[in-house]
Design a protein around this motif. Structure first.
Motif, PDB file in Angstrom:
ATOM      1  N   ALA A 173       0.828  -1.209   0.000  1.00 20.65           N
ATOM      2  CA  ALA A 173       0.000   0.000   0.000  1.00 20.65           C
ATOM      3  C   ALA A 173       0.861   1.257   0.000  1.00 20.65           C
ATOM      4  O   ALA A 173       0.539   2.246  -0.679  1.00 20.65           O
ATOM      5  CB  ALA A 173      -0.937  -0.007   1.204  1.00 20.65           C
ATOM      6  N   ASP A 174       1.953   1.257   0.751  1.00 19.82           N
ATOM      7  CA  ASP A 174       2.870   2.404   0.750  1.00 19.82           C
ATOM      8  C   ASP A 174       3.416   2.646  -0.656  1.00 19.82           C
ATOM      9  O   ASP A 174       3.525   3.795  -1.114  1.00 19.82           O
ATOM     10  CB  ASP A 174       4.035   2.168   1.713  1.00 19.82           C
ATOM     11  CG  ASP A 174       3.611   2.249   3.173  1.00 19.82           C
ATOM     12  OD1 ASP A 174       2.512   2.785   3.442  1.00 19.82           O
ATOM     13  OD2 ASP A 174       4.376   1.785   4.042  1.00 19.82           O
ATOM     14  N   TYR A 175       3.759   1.569  -1.352  1.00 19.20           N
ATOM     15  CA  TYR A 175       4.267   1.689  -2.716  1.00 19.20           C
ATOM     16  C   TYR A 175       3.189   2.225  -3.661  1.00 19.20           C
ATOM     17  O   TYR A 175       3.450   3.130  -4.474  1.00 19.20           O
ATOM     18  CB  TYR A 175       4.762   0.331  -3.222  1.00 19.20           C
ATOM     19  CG  TYR A 175       4.944   0.304  -4.717  1.00 19.20           C
ATOM     20  CD1 TYR A 175       6.041   0.917  -5.318  1.00 19.20           C
ATOM     21  CD2 TYR A 175       3.985  -0.307  -5.534  1.00 19.20           C
ATOM     22  CE1 TYR A 175       6.190   0.920  -6.702  1.00 19.20           C
ATOM     23  CE2 TYR A 175       4.136  -0.312  -6.912  1.00 19.20           C
ATOM     24  CZ  TYR A 175       5.234   0.298  -7.485  1.00 19.20           C
ATOM     25  OH  TYR A 175       5.368   0.313  -8.853  1.00 19.20           O
ATOM     26  N   VAL A 176       1.975   1.698  -3.553  1.00 18.72           N
ATOM     27  CA  VAL A 176       0.894   2.129  -4.447  1.00 18.72           C
ATOM     28  C   VAL A 176       0.591   3.609  -4.248  1.00 18.72           C
ATOM     29  O   VAL A 176       0.380   4.351  -5.213  1.00 18.72           O
ATOM     30  CB  VAL A 176      -0.365   1.275  -4.215  1.00 18.72           C
ATOM     31  CG1 VAL A 176      -1.568   1.863  -4.957  1.00 18.72           C
ATOM     32  CG2 VAL A 176      -0.125  -0.149  -4.670  1.00 18.72           C
ATOM     33  N   GLN A 183       9.993   6.944  -9.661  1.00 21.30           N
ATOM     34  CA  GLN A 183       9.288   5.671  -9.761  1.00 21.30           C
ATOM     35  C   GLN A 183      10.245   4.499  -9.536  1.00 21.30           C
ATOM     36  O   GLN A 183       9.890   3.515  -8.874  1.00 21.30           O
ATOM     37  CB  GLN A 183       8.609   5.551 -11.124  1.00 21.30           C
ATOM     38  CG  GLN A 183       7.425   6.481 -11.303  1.00 21.30           C
ATOM     39  CD  GLN A 183       6.861   6.439 -12.709  1.00 21.30           C
ATOM     40  OE1 GLN A 183       7.533   6.027 -13.651  1.00 21.30           O
ATOM     41  NE2 GLN A 183       5.632   6.879 -12.874  1.00 21.30           N
ATOM     42  N   TYR A 184      11.449   4.617 -10.078  1.00 12.86           N
ATOM     43  CA  TYR A 184      12.437   3.560  -9.873  1.00 12.86           C
ATOM     44  C   TYR A 184      12.796   3.448  -8.388  1.00 12.86           C
ATOM     45  O   TYR A 184      12.932   2.341  -7.850  1.00 12.86           O
ATOM     46  CB  TYR A 184      13.697   3.831 -10.697  1.00 12.86           C
ATOM     47  CG  TYR A 184      14.762   2.790 -10.491  1.00 12.86           C
ATOM     48  CD1 TYR A 184      14.776   1.619 -11.232  1.00 12.86           C
ATOM     49  CD2 TYR A 184      15.753   2.960  -9.514  1.00 12.86           C
ATOM     50  CE1 TYR A 184      15.738   0.642 -11.018  1.00 12.86           C
ATOM     51  CE2 TYR A 184      16.717   1.991  -9.292  1.00 12.86           C
ATOM     52  CZ  TYR A 184      16.708   0.843 -10.053  1.00 12.86           C
ATOM     53  OH  TYR A 184      17.657  -0.116  -9.818  1.00 12.86           O
ATOM     54  N   ALA A 185      12.956   4.600  -7.724  1.00 14.05           N
ATOM     55  CA  ALA A 185      13.266   4.580  -6.291  1.00 14.05           C
ATOM     56  C   ALA A 185      12.148   3.899  -5.507  1.00 14.05           C
ATOM     57  O   ALA A 185      12.406   3.148  -4.551  1.00 14.05           O
ATOM     58  CB  ALA A 185      13.487   6.002  -5.783  1.00 14.05           C
ATOM     59  N   ALA A 186      10.890   4.153  -5.899  1.00  6.12           N
ATOM     60  CA  ALA A 186       9.761   3.497  -5.240  1.00  6.12           C
ATOM     61  C   ALA A 186       9.807   1.990  -5.477  1.00  6.12           C
ATOM     62  O   ALA A 186       9.547   1.195  -4.564  1.00  6.12           O
ATOM     63  CB  ALA A 186       8.446   4.080  -5.753  1.00  6.12           C
ATOM     64  N   PHE A 195      18.244  -3.885  -8.743  1.00  5.79           N
ATOM     65  CA  PHE A 195      17.835  -3.138  -7.570  1.00  5.79           C
ATOM     66  C   PHE A 195      18.866  -3.330  -6.467  1.00  5.79           C
ATOM     67  O   PHE A 195      19.804  -4.122  -6.598  1.00  5.79           O
ATOM     68  CB  PHE A 195      16.456  -3.600  -7.096  1.00  5.79           C
ATOM     69  CG  PHE A 195      15.352  -3.332  -8.074  1.00  5.79           C
ATOM     70  CD1 PHE A 195      14.849  -2.051  -8.241  1.00  5.79           C
ATOM     71  CD2 PHE A 195      14.824  -4.363  -8.852  1.00  5.79           C
ATOM     72  CE1 PHE A 195      13.836  -1.793  -9.145  1.00  5.79           C
ATOM     73  CE2 PHE A 195      13.809  -4.115  -9.754  1.00  5.79           C
ATOM     74  CZ  PHE A 195      13.318  -2.820  -9.907  1.00  5.79           C
ATOM     75  N   THR A 196      18.679  -2.614  -5.374  1.00  6.68           N
ATOM     76  CA  THR A 196      19.628  -2.682  -4.265  1.00  6.68           C
ATOM     77  C   THR A 196      19.787  -4.109  -3.758  1.00  6.68           C
ATOM     78  O   THR A 196      20.891  -4.554  -3.450  1.00  6.68           O
ATOM     79  CB  THR A 196      19.155  -1.773  -3.113  1.00  6.68           C
ATOM     80  OG1 THR A 196      19.052  -0.425  -3.592  1.00  6.68           O
ATOM     81  CG2 THR A 196      20.141  -1.830  -1.945  1.00  6.68           C
TER      82      THR A 196
END
Length: 236
Positions: free
Chosen positions: A106-109, A151-154, A219-220
């Motif tokens: 949900a945080d990502y959305v 968006q990539y960071a998210a 990604f990381t």
């Protein structure tokens, strides 16, 4: 209250012993400003036998739509604020998210929704040039580039939230990440194609279909191959 928040305390709407005192203007617009219909909808979705789920301290309806009604605790933790959650827990790619991972998703959305933008095209760049010349084109291209960076960071944060300590993604998380990364890749490819077409007067052979683009995203905490739903490759 801010213009984006509507006071609905006069509706005497109560859910799980807490009054629903406010709603987002966006949610109210969904009901064409009819607060009585909004009240009926909230009561139906969050009735004891209704279809809803708990996401952290929030309550989300669970329907067939692509957006859910969400109740969030107010600052006093004794009331609710109602708004929209821009994903459906009943729909792909979110329908298989386990209960204990819904908060992270949900945080990502929410973060993704704040960065929503359409795909930029050559015609958009030419329109900007007609209005403000080369500086306007550069501003537009840089704006879309910055949105893609955010968006990539998210996505990177989501990936880290879902990957296991062994550097793997569960099957449900691979499907979700695959869908989200594909969307980012598509938007990035559209931007590159638009810039090539505008600056060089050509399409570099024709913009390819990027549904299965043969691209690996790093990604990381791992990487994801867009060509297939492959297990995550750990960076460690």
């Amino acid at each position: 209250m801010p213009a984006s928040v509507i006071d609905i305390s006069h509706l005497s709407l109560v859910v799980h012993q807490r009054p629903v005192v406010s709603a987002s203007a966006e949610l109210v617009r969904c009901w064409s400003g009819d607060l009585d219909e909004l009240k009926e909808c909230v009561l139906e979705h969050f009735a004891p036998s209704g279809g809803y789920c708990e996401v952290g301290n929030d309550l989300h309806s669970v329907t067939m739509g692509s957006a859910e009604t969400r109740l969030r605790p107010g600052p006093d933790d004794a009331s609710w604020h109602a708004d929209l959650f821009h994903a459906g827990w009943h729909d792909f790619p979110y329908k298989d998210v386990p209960v204990n991972y819904r908060r992270q998703v949900a945080d990502y959305v929410d973060r993704k929704h704040e960065l929503r933008e359409g795909c930029v095209q050559e015609s958009d760049l030419r329109e900007a040039a007609g209005e403000g010349g080369a500086p306007a084109v550069e501003r537009l291209a840089r704006y879309h580039r910055d949105v893609l960076d955010q968006q990539y960071a998210a996505l990177d944060t989501l990936f880290s939230d879902l990957v296991t300590p062994k550097g793997k993604l569960p099957a449900w998380a691979r499907k979700l990440a695959h869908a989200e990364v594909q969307e980012h890749h598509m938007r990035r490819e559209w931007l590159g194609s638009a810039v090539i077409a505008y600056l060089c007067g050509g399409s570099a052979g024709r913009r390819p279909d990027t549904i299965f683009g043969g691209v690996r995203y790093d990604f990381t905490d791992g990487s994801l191959d867009l060509t297939r739903l492959a297990p995550v490759e750990s960076q460690g």
